[in-house]
Design a protein around this motif. Sequence first.
Motif, PDB file in Angstrom:
ATOM      1  N   SER A   8       0.513  -1.374   0.162  1.00 57.63           N
ATOM      2  CA  SER A   8      -0.333  -0.227   0.201  1.00 57.63           C
ATOM      3  C   SER A   8       0.471   0.885   0.128  1.00 57.63           C
ATOM      4  N   HIS A   9       2.039   0.933   1.179  1.00 58.75           N
ATOM      5  CA  HIS A   9       2.780   2.406   0.944  1.00 58.75           C
ATOM      6  C   HIS A   9       3.696   2.691  -0.874  1.00 58.75           C
ATOM      7  N   CYS A  10       3.662   1.498  -1.166  1.00 60.59           N
ATOM      8  CA  CYS A  10       4.409   2.594  -2.825  1.00 60.59           C
ATOM      9  C   CYS A  10       3.618   2.813  -3.258  1.00 60.59           C
ATOM     10  N   GLN A  11       2.097   1.830  -3.641  1.00 58.52           N
ATOM     11  CA  GLN A  11       1.003   2.356  -4.224  1.00 58.52           C
ATOM     12  C   GLN A  11       0.555   3.550  -3.977  1.00 58.52           C
ATOM     13  N   SER A  12       1.430   4.051  -2.846  1.00 61.68           N
ATOM     14  CA  SER A  12       0.954   6.193  -2.451  1.00 61.68           C
ATOM     15  C   SER A  12       2.118   6.331  -3.189  1.00 61.68           C
ATOM     16  N   ILE A  13       3.439   6.088  -3.061  1.00 64.92           N
ATOM     17  CA  ILE A  13       4.135   6.288  -3.938  1.00 64.92           C
ATOM     18  C   ILE A  13       4.177   6.476  -5.296  1.00 64.92           C
ATOM     19  N   VAL A  14       4.438   5.519  -5.691  1.00 61.79           N
ATOM     20  CA  VAL A  14       4.278   5.743  -7.280  1.00 61.79           C
ATOM     21  C   VAL A  14       2.728   5.817  -8.270  1.00 61.79           C
ATOM     22  N   THR A  50      13.073  10.310  -9.915  1.00 60.63           N
ATOM     23  CA  THR A  50      14.165   9.482  -8.926  1.00 60.63           C
ATOM     24  C   THR A  50      13.676   9.680  -7.023  1.00 60.63           C
ATOM     25  N   GLU A  51      12.750  11.315  -6.699  1.00 63.25           N
ATOM     26  CA  GLU A  51      11.953  10.940  -5.968  1.00 63.25           C
ATOM     27  C   GLU A  51      11.307   9.515  -5.751  1.00 63.25           C
ATOM     28  N   GLU A  52      11.083   9.576  -6.803  1.00 63.40           N
ATOM     29  CA  GLU A  52      10.146   8.341  -6.565  1.00 63.40           C
ATOM     30  C   GLU A  52      10.435   6.882  -5.879  1.00 63.40           C
ATOM     31  N   GLU A 170      23.378  10.576 -11.027  1.00 60.53           N
ATOM     32  CA  GLU A 170      22.994  10.015 -10.135  1.00 60.53           C
ATOM     33  C   GLU A 170      22.404   9.109  -9.659  1.00 60.53           C
ATOM     34  N   VAL A 171      22.949   9.154  -8.121  1.00 60.55           N
ATOM     35  CA  VAL A 171      22.381   7.319  -7.817  1.00 60.55           C
ATOM     36  C   VAL A 171      21.155   7.817  -6.882  1.00 60.55           C
ATOM     37  N   VAL A 172      20.644   6.755  -6.394  1.00 56.75           N
ATOM     38  CA  VAL A 172      19.913   6.695  -5.400  1.00 56.75           C
ATOM     39  C   VAL A 172      20.745   5.725  -4.149  1.00 56.75           C
ATOM     40  N   THR A 173      20.939   5.771  -3.102  1.00 57.98           N
ATOM     41  CA  THR A 173      22.118   4.939  -2.659  1.00 57.98           C
ATOM     42  C   THR A 173      20.946   4.019  -1.227  1.00 57.98           C
ATOM     43  N   ALA A 174      21.303   3.105  -1.398  1.00 58.17           N
ATOM     44  CA  ALA A 174      20.896   1.994  -0.797  1.00 58.17           C
ATOM     45  C   ALA A 174      20.264   2.143   0.506  1.00 58.17           C
ATOM     46  N   GLN A 175      20.370   3.335   0.742  1.00 57.36           N
ATOM     47  CA  GLN A 175      19.536   3.995   2.300  1.00 57.36           C
ATOM     48  C   GLN A 175      18.695   5.064   1.666  1.00 57.36           C
ATOM     49  N   GLY A 176      18.450   4.898   0.499  1.00 55.59           N
ATOM     50  CA  GLY A 176      17.418   6.063  -0.213  1.00 55.59           C
ATOM     51  C   GLY A 176      17.488   7.505   0.073  1.00 55.59           C
ATOM     52  N   GLU A 177      19.252   7.813  -0.075  1.00 55.13           N
ATOM     53  CA  GLU A 177      19.581   9.146  -0.291  1.00 55.13           C
ATOM     54  C   GLU A 177      19.688   9.416  -2.074  1.00 55.13           C
ATOM     55  N   ILE A 178      19.860  10.507  -2.068  1.00 51.99           N
ATOM     56  CA  ILE A 178      20.183  10.752  -3.638  1.00 51.99           C
ATOM     57  C   ILE A 178      21.855  11.798  -3.397  1.00 51.99           C
ATOM     58  N   LEU A 205      24.542  -1.907  -5.222  1.00 52.23           N
ATOM     59  CA  LEU A 205      25.514  -1.029  -4.286  1.00 52.23           C
ATOM     60  C   LEU A 205      24.531   0.130  -4.587  1.00 52.23           C
ATOM     61  N   GLY A 206      23.626   0.339  -5.293  1.00 49.96           N
ATOM     62  CA  GLY A 206      22.900   1.849  -5.544  1.00 49.96           C
ATOM     63  C   GLY A 206      21.985   1.533  -6.876  1.00 49.96           C
ATOM     64  N   ILE A 207      21.184   2.709  -7.015  1.00 46.69           N
ATOM     65  CA  ILE A 207      20.704   2.069  -7.703  1.00 46.69           C
ATOM     66  C   ILE A 207      20.613   4.079  -9.221  1.00 46.69           C
ATOM     67  N   ILE A 208      21.010   3.409  -9.908  1.00 45.97           N
ATOM     68  CA  ILE A 208      21.610   4.707 -11.222  1.00 45.97           C
ATOM     69  C   ILE A 208      19.948   5.430 -11.778  1.00 45.97           C
ATOM     70  N   THR A 209      20.221   6.548 -11.883  1.00 44.50           N
ATOM     71  CA  THR A 209      18.801   7.326 -11.899  1.00 44.50           C
ATOM     72  C   THR A 209      19.002   8.524 -13.147  1.00 44.50           C
ATOM     73  N   ALA A 210      20.082   8.447 -13.315  1.00 45.73           N
ATOM     74  CA  ALA A 210      20.824   9.448 -14.578  1.00 45.73           C
ATOM     75  C   ALA A 210      21.783   9.710 -14.493  1.00 45.73           C
TER      76      ALA A 210
END
Length: 472
Positions: A8-14, A50-52, A170-178, A205-210
């Motif tokens: 439900s939380h993910c649905q509220s995000i995306v 990226t914020e999502e 631009e990367v989202v780290t494993a802690q959810g920081e940008i 290690l993280g998610i590449i977003t751009a």
Amino acid sequence: MNHSEFISHCQSIVGNAYVLVDPNDQAPYLSDWRNRYHGKALAVLLPKTTEEVAKIVKACDQASISIVPQGGNTSMCGAATPNDSGQQIVLNLKRMNTIREINPSNQTMVVESGCILQTLQEAAKTQGFLFPLSLGAQGSCQIGGNLATNAGGTNVLRYGNARELCLGLEVVTAQGEILHGLRSLRKDNTGFDLRDLYIGSEGCLGIITAAVMKLYPLPVTQWTALVAVPNIPATIELLSLFQKRTAALLTGFEMMSKDSLDLTAKQFPHMKNPLANDPLYTVLVELSDHEGEEHARNLMEQVLESAFEAGIASDAVIASNLSQAQSFWTMREHITMAQAQEGANLKHDISLPISGLDAFITETDRLIRDQFAGVRIINFGHLGDGNLHYNIAPPLGTNASEFNRAHEAAIHDVVYSQVEKHHGSISAEHGIGQLKLPDLEAHRGSVAHQLMRSIKSALDPKNIMNPGKVLP
Ligand code: FAD
Ligand code: MLT
Ligand code: ZN
């Protein structure tokens, strides 16, 4: 947070439409291109910004749910397939597909990770630039996946791997920081290179977003030829000859063995090698020229003439128009498809010092043929980079799955021992994923492996980023 609260939380995000929980909707995201690995997922998430992504990662961090980042899902080593626990999420980046900027004077473009590689090549071309990363999967792989695997392909000998084409991330780290690292600088010695850590890290290690990617001037003409070569030493001499005489104009040098082209013609009869007499090796050479047609054509003809005189080439066809040149490349790129259509096979994406290629191939061919009678060695690849796709197909008439089950480990052993003996790499461009995870420590050595584990635990202490890939 339990699983249904998490969903439900993910649905509220995306948004509900982008949280896939129905097995039919999830199916395309749960197995790999080769259909070798199959998994399950708690949900497949399709964020747009990226914020999502950052919010999803934070939620995963809190709920200790692990994430399988996924691009075009064309991995050759099961790197983007979830495990079968049904407890992981797949985070596919395909909706993050905006080209944020093309900057002509800086010769760069800022792109989101879900952009399809071919779309980026086309966008660059419309602005008069070349984006040189080029591979058979370019119609479906994404730039984020290319960076996460440090993809290679057919232009590496001139322009380098994905790593060399990237200036910032631009990367989202494993802690959810940008991590805001979209720097467009060609010189930037400011501490540890974090960008280079994420490139090639296969989502661990993280998610590449751009990313900021380099552009190059578009060549005014390209000339392509297929060259018949009698053996590997001659192929290497031909490479040296072209390097010496054409230098930076040489943008492609691909080798295809007779067996690899026979298989392609068997599966795609209209893709027959135009060279007569089925040469043992066929080389596809490409020159990219900034002067003009005549200059390039003369150069191609002169170098080939020298190759004939030196006895290192016996025949050649120079493409007379764009569509013939494309047909040469199509034949080259379809070896992989031909292998897939023929049935399960054993892949070895390896690299060797170019000076060691001949000894490697001669010895390994002999060992494989002696120990596994009747197997077909489908050897082709980016010879200009010392990168072979040294693949083994089962003997004709045998059940491929049974043959591979019985002999896979022993065949890998032979090939990888030979790679070690000749100072090569067990993964030139496809990465480690799940396929080569068991081989990595022995190959890289305990010190390198321990350093990799330290980096992993520093950046992803909860091990939520693509666990079970690259490192145990
Ligand atoms: P995926 O397969 O979806 O993912 C690959 C890895 O990257 C996984 O570990 C995944 O978790 C991670 N990942 C994906 N996106 C992100 C992201 N945004 N952030 C963090 N991690 C991420 N490869 C070559 O190098 N050279 C070739 O010539 C070549 N030819 C190919 C030809 C064919 C026909 C096919 C099917 C594949 C080929 N490949 C080649 C392999 C493959 O296309 C490359 O590895 C490609 O770079 C993968 O991109 P992808 O978007 O499909 O990534
Ligand atoms: C290629 O060069 O065609 C790819 O890396 C795919 C493969 O190895 O089959
Ligand atoms: Zn390749």
